[in-house]
Design a protein around this motif. Sequence first.
Motif, PDB file in Angstrom:
ATOM      1  N   PRO A  49       0.822  -1.208   0.000  1.00  0.00           N
ATOM      2  CA  PRO A  49       0.000   0.000   0.000  1.00  0.00           C
ATOM      3  C   PRO A  49       0.861   1.266   0.000  1.00  0.00           C
ATOM      4  CG  PRO A  49      -0.700  -1.537   1.709  1.00  0.00           C
ATOM      5  CD  PRO A  49       0.575  -2.060   1.145  1.00  0.00           C
ATOM      6  N   GLY A  50       0.602   2.151  -0.944  1.00  0.00           N
ATOM      7  CA  GLY A  50       1.327   3.409  -1.029  1.00  0.00           C
ATOM      8  C   GLY A  50       2.710   3.308  -1.641  1.00  0.00           C
ATOM      9  N   GLU A  51       3.084   2.157  -2.144  1.00  0.00           N
ATOM     10  CA  GLU A  51       4.403   1.967  -2.753  1.00  0.00           C
ATOM     11  C   GLU A  51       4.247   1.659  -4.240  1.00  0.00           C
ATOM     12  OE1 GLU A  51       7.065   2.715  -1.193  1.00  0.00           O
ATOM     13  OE2 GLU A  51       6.313   2.721   0.855  1.00  0.00           O
ATOM     14  N   GLN A  52       5.359   1.723  -4.963  1.00  0.00           N
ATOM     15  CA  GLN A  52       5.327   1.515  -6.398  1.00  0.00           C
ATOM     16  C   GLN A  52       4.991   0.062  -6.747  1.00  0.00           C
ATOM     17  OE1 GLN A  52       9.211   2.756  -7.663  1.00  0.00           O
ATOM     18  NE2 GLN A  52      10.258   1.297  -6.370  1.00  0.00           N
ATOM     19  N   PRO A  53       4.234  -0.157  -7.839  1.00  0.00           N
ATOM     20  CA  PRO A  53       3.920  -1.524  -8.251  1.00  0.00           C
ATOM     21  C   PRO A  53       5.133  -2.162  -8.926  1.00  0.00           C
ATOM     22  CG  PRO A  53       2.897   0.051  -9.730  1.00  0.00           C
ATOM     23  CD  PRO A  53       3.562   0.847  -8.655  1.00  0.00           C
ATOM     24  N   LEU A  54       5.280  -3.475  -8.753  1.00  0.00           N
ATOM     25  CA  LEU A  54       6.390  -4.220  -9.345  1.00  0.00           C
ATOM     26  C   LEU A  54       5.855  -5.392 -10.176  1.00  0.00           C
ATOM     27  CD1 LEU A  54       8.646  -4.396  -6.135  1.00  0.00           C
ATOM     28  CD2 LEU A  54       8.781  -2.723  -7.993  1.00  0.00           C
ATOM     29  N   PRO A  55       5.034  -5.122 -11.205  1.00  0.00           N
ATOM     30  CA  PRO A  55       4.441  -6.220 -11.966  1.00  0.00           C
ATOM     31  C   PRO A  55       5.481  -6.937 -12.828  1.00  0.00           C
ATOM     32  CG  PRO A  55       3.938  -4.154 -13.034  1.00  0.00           C
ATOM     33  CD  PRO A  55       4.645  -3.825 -11.751  1.00  0.00           C
ATOM     34  N   GLY A  56       5.339  -8.241 -12.920  1.00  0.00           N
ATOM     35  CA  GLY A  56       6.212  -9.035 -13.774  1.00  0.00           C
ATOM     36  C   GLY A  56       7.588  -9.303 -13.193  1.00  0.00           C
ATOM     37  N   LEU A  57       7.861  -8.820 -11.995  1.00  0.00           N
ATOM     38  CA  LEU A  57       9.165  -9.057 -11.373  1.00  0.00           C
ATOM     39  C   LEU A  57       9.015 -10.173 -10.344  1.00  0.00           C
ATOM     40  CD1 LEU A  57      10.381  -5.373 -10.849  1.00  0.00           C
ATOM     41  CD2 LEU A  57      10.907  -6.932 -12.723  1.00  0.00           C
ATOM     42  N   THR A  58       9.527 -11.338 -10.688  1.00  0.00           N
ATOM     43  CA  THR A  58       9.390 -12.503  -9.821  1.00  0.00           C
ATOM     44  C   THR A  58      10.766 -13.011  -9.414  1.00  0.00           C
ATOM     45  OG1 THR A  58       9.313 -13.955 -11.745  1.00  0.00           O
ATOM     46  CG2 THR A  58       7.205 -13.241 -10.849  1.00  0.00           C
ATOM     47  N   ASP A  59      10.836 -13.593  -8.241  1.00  0.00           N
ATOM     48  CA  ASP A  59      12.095 -14.120  -7.721  1.00  0.00           C
ATOM     49  C   ASP A  59      12.652 -15.166  -8.685  1.00  0.00           C
ATOM     50  OD1 ASP A  59      14.183 -14.398  -5.890  1.00  0.00           O
ATOM     51  OD2 ASP A  59      13.168 -16.026  -4.832  1.00  0.00           O
ATOM     52  N   GLY A  60      13.895 -14.995  -9.088  1.00  0.00           N
ATOM     53  CA  GLY A  60      14.537 -15.916 -10.023  1.00  0.00           C
ATOM     54  C   GLY A  60      14.301 -15.574 -11.481  1.00  0.00           C
ATOM     55  N   GLY A  61      13.410 -14.618 -11.738  1.00  0.00           N
ATOM     56  CA  GLY A  61      13.117 -14.215 -13.119  1.00  0.00           C
ATOM     57  C   GLY A  61      14.145 -13.231 -13.636  1.00  0.00           C
ATOM     58  N   SER A  62      13.845 -12.682 -14.797  1.00  0.00           N
ATOM     59  CA  SER A  62      14.743 -11.675 -15.356  1.00  0.00           C
ATOM     60  C   SER A  62      13.951 -10.424 -15.692  1.00  0.00           C
ATOM     61  CB  SER A  62      15.455 -12.205 -16.600  1.00  0.00           C
ATOM     62  OG  SER A  62      14.531 -12.413 -17.637  1.00  0.00           O
ATOM     63  N   ALA A  63      14.677  -9.337 -15.876  1.00  0.00           N
ATOM     64  CA  ALA A  63      14.049  -8.059 -16.206  1.00  0.00           C
ATOM     65  C   ALA A  63      15.001  -7.271 -17.088  1.00  0.00           C
ATOM     66  CB  ALA A  63      13.748  -7.278 -14.936  1.00  0.00           C
ATOM     67  N   ASP A  64      14.426  -6.432 -17.928  1.00  0.00           N
ATOM     68  CA  ASP A  64      15.223  -5.512 -18.738  1.00  0.00           C
ATOM     69  C   ASP A  64      15.170  -4.156 -18.069  1.00  0.00           C
ATOM     70  OD1 ASP A  64      15.829  -7.403 -20.730  1.00  0.00           O
ATOM     71  OD2 ASP A  64      13.885  -7.084 -21.672  1.00  0.00           O
ATOM     72  N   VAL A  65      16.334  -3.559 -17.865  1.00  0.00           N
ATOM     73  CA  VAL A  65      16.444  -2.276 -17.174  1.00  0.00           C
ATOM     74  C   VAL A  65      17.046  -1.263 -18.134  1.00  0.00           C
ATOM     75  CG1 VAL A  65      17.438  -1.055 -15.203  1.00  0.00           C
ATOM     76  CG2 VAL A  65      16.792  -3.462 -14.975  1.00  0.00           C
ATOM     77  N   THR A  66      16.394  -0.125 -18.290  1.00  0.00           N
ATOM     78  CA  THR A  66      16.910   0.957 -19.117  1.00  0.00           C
ATOM     79  C   THR A  66      17.217   2.133 -18.207  1.00  0.00           C
ATOM     80  OG1 THR A  66      15.586   0.227 -20.997  1.00  0.00           O
ATOM     81  CG2 THR A  66      16.418   2.482 -21.065  1.00  0.00           C
ATOM     82  N   VAL A  67      18.411   2.676 -18.380  1.00  0.00           N
ATOM     83  CA  VAL A  67      18.861   3.794 -17.558  1.00  0.00           C
ATOM     84  C   VAL A  67      18.948   5.023 -18.440  1.00  0.00           C
ATOM     85  CG1 VAL A  67      20.663   4.643 -16.020  1.00  0.00           C
ATOM     86  CG2 VAL A  67      20.173   2.199 -16.126  1.00  0.00           C
ATOM     87  N   ARG A  68      18.400   6.121 -17.950  1.00  0.00           N
ATOM     88  CA  ARG A  68      18.410   7.363 -18.714  1.00  0.00           C
ATOM     89  C   ARG A  68      19.470   8.302 -18.172  1.00  0.00           C
ATOM     90  NH1 ARG A  68      16.001  11.500 -15.938  1.00  0.00           N
ATOM     91  NH2 ARG A  68      14.966  10.894 -14.033  1.00  0.00           N
TER      92      ARG A  68
END
Length: 172
Positions: A49-68
Motif C-alpha cells: 500500500p502506497g508503494e510503487q507496483p512491481l508487476p512481472g518481477l518474480t524471484d529468479g526471473g529476469s528483467a530488462d532495465v533501461t537507464v536514462r
Amino acid sequence: MNDALLGHALVEEATKKSGLIWVRGTGSPARALWHVWHEGAAHVVGDGPGEQPLPGLTDGGSADVTVRSKDKGGRLVTWTATVHELAPRSEAWEAAVSELKGKRLNAPDGEGVPERWARECRVLRLEPVSSSTNHPEGSLSATPLPSPAITRRPIPAALPRLLMRRGRKRAD
C-alpha cells in the motif's frame, strides 16, 4: 580493458546517478521505478500500500532495465537483470532497506517504514547480467499506463463565476 568490465562500469555508474530506472518484467510493460544502487545491484521496494507496483518481477526471473541520462533524459544503457527477492529481516534485506529508507520521499510512517516494508512489501535486488549500449532505432515511445493520477479533469461549474467576481472592484 575488457568490454565486459567497461559495460559493467557503465551500468553501475549510470544507474547510481539516475533517480529512476525503467524496468520491464516478464509479460509487463516497462515502468519507471525509484531505486538505490547497493553492493553491485539496483534495489527496489514496492507492491505494498502506497508503494510503487512491481508487476512481472518474480524471484529468479529476469528483467530488462533501461537507464536514462540525468541531465538530458536520453537512454544511456540497457541491461538485463536477474531478480532476487530478499527475505524480510535477513542481513541482505536489512542492508538494502537502510539504503532505500534514505531515498524514500514522503513516507507516511517516517522511521517506521522498515517495519511496514517487512510486513507488506517486497524488496527486490536487480543484479546485472549483461548490458548493451546499442539502442534500437526510433523512440520506442508508448502510451502512458492508466493511473488515477491525472492532471486534466473537467472544471467545476461554478469556477467561471467565481473568477469573474474576483475581477470586479467593489463599489463602496
